[in-house]
Design an enzyme around this catalytic site. Structure first.
Site, PDB file in Angstrom:
ATOM      1  N   GLY A  14       1.701   6.209 -11.951  1.00 54.11           N
ATOM      2  CA  GLY A  14       0.287   6.432 -12.257  1.00 54.11           C
ATOM      3  C   GLY A  14      -0.433   5.270 -12.913  1.00 54.11           C
ATOM      4  O   GLY A  14      -1.458   5.469 -13.574  1.00 54.11           O
ATOM      5  N   ARG A  89       3.698  10.364   0.238  1.00 56.45           N
ATOM      6  CA  ARG A  89       3.972  11.234   1.385  1.00 56.45           C
ATOM      7  C   ARG A  89       3.168  10.759   2.585  1.00 56.45           C
ATOM      8  O   ARG A  89       2.001  10.366   2.449  1.00 56.45           O
ATOM      9  CB  ARG A  89       3.569  12.685   1.087  1.00 56.45           C
ATOM     10  CG  ARG A  89       4.247  13.298  -0.103  1.00 56.45           C
ATOM     11  CD  ARG A  89       5.730  13.471   0.052  1.00 56.45           C
ATOM     12  NE  ARG A  89       6.109  14.315   1.180  1.00 56.45           N
ATOM     13  CZ  ARG A  89       7.362  14.458   1.608  1.00 56.45           C
ATOM     14  NH1 ARG A  89       8.350  13.792   1.020  1.00 56.45           N
ATOM     15  NH2 ARG A  89       7.631  15.240   2.620  1.00 56.45           N
ATOM     16  N   LEU A  91       0.958  11.568   5.601  1.00 58.49           N
ATOM     17  CA  LEU A  91       0.041  12.686   5.823  1.00 58.49           C
ATOM     18  C   LEU A  91      -0.095  12.978   7.315  1.00 58.49           C
ATOM     19  O   LEU A  91      -0.066  12.060   8.147  1.00 58.49           O
ATOM     20  CB  LEU A  91      -1.323  12.335   5.221  1.00 58.49           C
ATOM     21  CG  LEU A  91      -1.281  12.156   3.696  1.00 58.49           C
ATOM     22  CD1 LEU A  91      -2.494  11.389   3.199  1.00 58.49           C
ATOM     23  CD2 LEU A  91      -1.166  13.514   3.005  1.00 58.49           C
ATOM     24  N   ASN A 105      -6.920   4.397   0.095  1.00 54.02           N
ATOM     25  CA  ASN A 105      -5.552   4.120  -0.336  1.00 54.02           C
ATOM     26  C   ASN A 105      -5.470   2.690  -0.844  1.00 54.02           C
ATOM     27  O   ASN A 105      -6.267   1.842  -0.452  1.00 54.02           O
ATOM     28  CB  ASN A 105      -4.605   4.295   0.867  1.00 54.02           C
ATOM     29  CG  ASN A 105      -3.144   4.087   0.499  1.00 54.02           C
ATOM     30  OD1 ASN A 105      -2.695   4.554  -0.559  1.00 54.02           O
ATOM     31  ND2 ASN A 105      -2.409   3.382   1.339  1.00 54.02           N
ATOM     32  N   HIS A 107      -2.564  -0.376  -0.971  1.00 53.21           N
ATOM     33  CA  HIS A 107      -1.251  -0.731  -0.439  1.00 53.21           C
ATOM     34  C   HIS A 107      -0.859  -2.096  -0.998  1.00 53.21           C
ATOM     35  O   HIS A 107      -1.674  -3.021  -1.002  1.00 53.21           O
ATOM     36  CB  HIS A 107      -1.302  -0.772   1.093  1.00 53.21           C
ATOM     37  CG  HIS A 107       0.021  -1.099   1.700  1.00 53.21           C
ATOM     38  ND1 HIS A 107       1.052  -0.193   1.760  1.00 53.21           N
ATOM     39  CD2 HIS A 107       0.496  -2.252   2.229  1.00 53.21           C
ATOM     40  CE1 HIS A 107       2.101  -0.768   2.320  1.00 53.21           C
ATOM     41  NE2 HIS A 107       1.796  -2.017   2.610  1.00 53.21           N
ATOM     42  N   ASP A 143      -0.696   3.031   6.785  1.00 48.34           N
ATOM     43  CA  ASP A 143      -1.022   1.727   6.190  1.00 48.34           C
ATOM     44  C   ASP A 143      -1.860   0.848   7.107  1.00 48.34           C
ATOM     45  O   ASP A 143      -1.612  -0.352   7.248  1.00 48.34           O
ATOM     46  CB  ASP A 143       0.258   0.998   5.750  1.00 48.34           C
ATOM     47  CG  ASP A 143       0.939   1.713   4.599  1.00 48.34           C
ATOM     48  OD1 ASP A 143       0.244   2.367   3.815  1.00 48.34           O
ATOM     49  OD2 ASP A 143       2.171   1.634   4.504  1.00 48.34           O
ATOM     50  N   GLU A 172      -3.894  -5.054  -8.224  1.00 49.94           N
ATOM     51  CA  GLU A 172      -4.215  -3.671  -7.807  1.00 49.94           C
ATOM     52  C   GLU A 172      -5.111  -3.009  -8.847  1.00 49.94           C
ATOM     53  O   GLU A 172      -6.099  -2.349  -8.519  1.00 49.94           O
ATOM     54  CB  GLU A 172      -2.934  -2.846  -7.644  1.00 49.94           C
ATOM     55  CG  GLU A 172      -2.034  -3.322  -6.522  1.00 49.94           C
ATOM     56  CD  GLU A 172      -0.838  -2.392  -6.328  1.00 49.94           C
ATOM     57  OE1 GLU A 172      -0.982  -1.174  -6.491  1.00 49.94           O
ATOM     58  OE2 GLU A 172       0.251  -2.890  -6.002  1.00 49.94           O
TER      59      GLU A 172
HETATM   60  C1  GRF Z   1       1.459   0.780  -6.173  1.00 56.43           C
HETATM   61  O1  GRF Z   1       2.062  -0.453  -5.987  1.00 56.43           O
HETATM   62  C2  GRF Z   1       0.648   1.164  -4.969  1.00 56.43           C
HETATM   63  O2  GRF Z   1       0.066   0.077  -4.343  1.00 56.43           O
HETATM   64  C3  GRF Z   1       1.694   1.774  -4.069  1.00 56.43           C
HETATM   65  O3  GRF Z   1       2.548   2.485  -4.930  1.00 56.43           O
HETATM   66  C4  GRF Z   1       2.488   1.907  -6.227  1.00 56.43           C
HETATM   67  C5  GRF Z   1       2.088   3.003  -7.167  1.00 56.43           C
HETATM   68  O4  GRF Z   1       2.122   2.600  -8.507  1.00 56.43           O
HETATM   69  N1  GRF Z   1       1.084   2.571  -3.027  1.00 56.43           N
HETATM   70  P1  GRF Z   1       1.414   3.467  -9.623  1.00 56.43           P
HETATM   71  O5  GRF Z   1       1.945   4.882  -9.495  1.00 56.43           O
HETATM   72  O6  GRF Z   1      -0.067   3.403  -9.396  1.00 56.43           O
HETATM   73  O7  GRF Z   1       1.813   2.831 -10.915  1.00 56.43           O
END
Ligand code: GRF
Length: 227
Positions: A14, A89, A91, A105, A107, A143, A172
């Site tokens: 999270g 998951r 979808l 999303n 990625h 993706d 991110e």
């Molecule tokens: C992140 O690297 C995101 O890009 C990927 O899964 C990871 C999740 O990390 N899809 P978090 O749960 O947000 O810390």
């Protein structure tokens, strides 16, 4: 513009959820839903006073049944946007189509490179010099989908998977809140050509080289020899 209602789906740590919650977005977080009862992100949501729900995929016989239960939980909140933040998951097409153009999303790669899992390990194995992350609208192919924003980081000599993952994760946490803010502000338009256009300042001369050009020149003038 009226405040947007968000539902966030998580499966684990999270940290992206936390970045979104701390960003002061012009949005209301209606609920955070996890498919994993033990996801740390549930505590993150609770600490920010956001309601949580668990839809455990193990309690449903198949993907369509799980996705229906998930959609029922989401639809209680009538969200403008469904935000996948480390939701692990795959979808069903029916689910993706139900939330078409309002499902986003993040990625951990520069798509379309390295879709799927273990992106950092695969980037190191491929020897790329630049890696990064992508925020995109979700389409039925995994993706892929219209790209909203990307951030790139250098891959440094001797990087471990963990070091590279941390460098990407910091980006991110920067770009996901920005992308959601742009959507909330009505600055993101999805064209009929399947591409995103942004009402946003663009710099024509921005670029990223890895290694930096200066470093390459220094190497050329040194005693460095090719083996
Ligand atoms: C992140 O690297 C995101 O890009 C990927 O899964 C990871 C999740 O990390 N899809 P978090 O749960 O947000 O810390």
């Amino acid at each position: 513009m009226s405040e947007k209602t968000l539902v966030v789906l998580i499966s684990g740590r999270g940290s992206n959820l936390e970045a979104l919650l701390k960003a002061g977005l012009p949005a209301r977080f209606a609920t955070v839903i996890s498919n994993e009862p033990a996801a740390r992100g549930l505590a993150v949501a609770a600490a920010h006073g956001v309601a949580t729900a668990i839809v455990d995929h193990r309690k449903h016989p198949d993907r369509p049944a799980f996705d229906s239960a998930l959609a029922a939980e989401i639809d209680r909140h009538q969200p403008d946007l469904v935000v996948l933040a480390g939701f692990m998951r795959i979808l069903t097409d029916a689910f993706v189509k139900r939330y078409q153009n309002r499902l986003v999303n993040i990625h951990p790669s520069l798509l379309p490179a390295f879709p799927g899992l273990e992106t950092h390990r695969r980037a190191l194995e491929a020897g790329v010099r630049i890696h990064g992350c992508t925020v995109h609208f979700v389409v039925t192919a995994v993706d892929s989908g219209p790209i909203i924003v990307q951030a790139a980081v250098p891959v440094l000599p001797g990087d471990t998977e963990e070091q590279l993952a941390q460098r990407v994760l910091a980006q991110e946490h920067r770009i996901y809140p920005e992308a959601i803010r742009w959507i909330c502000d009505g600055r993101v338009a999805l064209g009929l050509d399947g591409r995103v256009s942004l009402k946003q300042a663009w710099a024509a001369n921005g670029s990223l080289a890895s290694p930096p050009v200066e470093a390459r020149e220094a190497q050329n003038s040194s005693t460095w020899k090719q083996h």
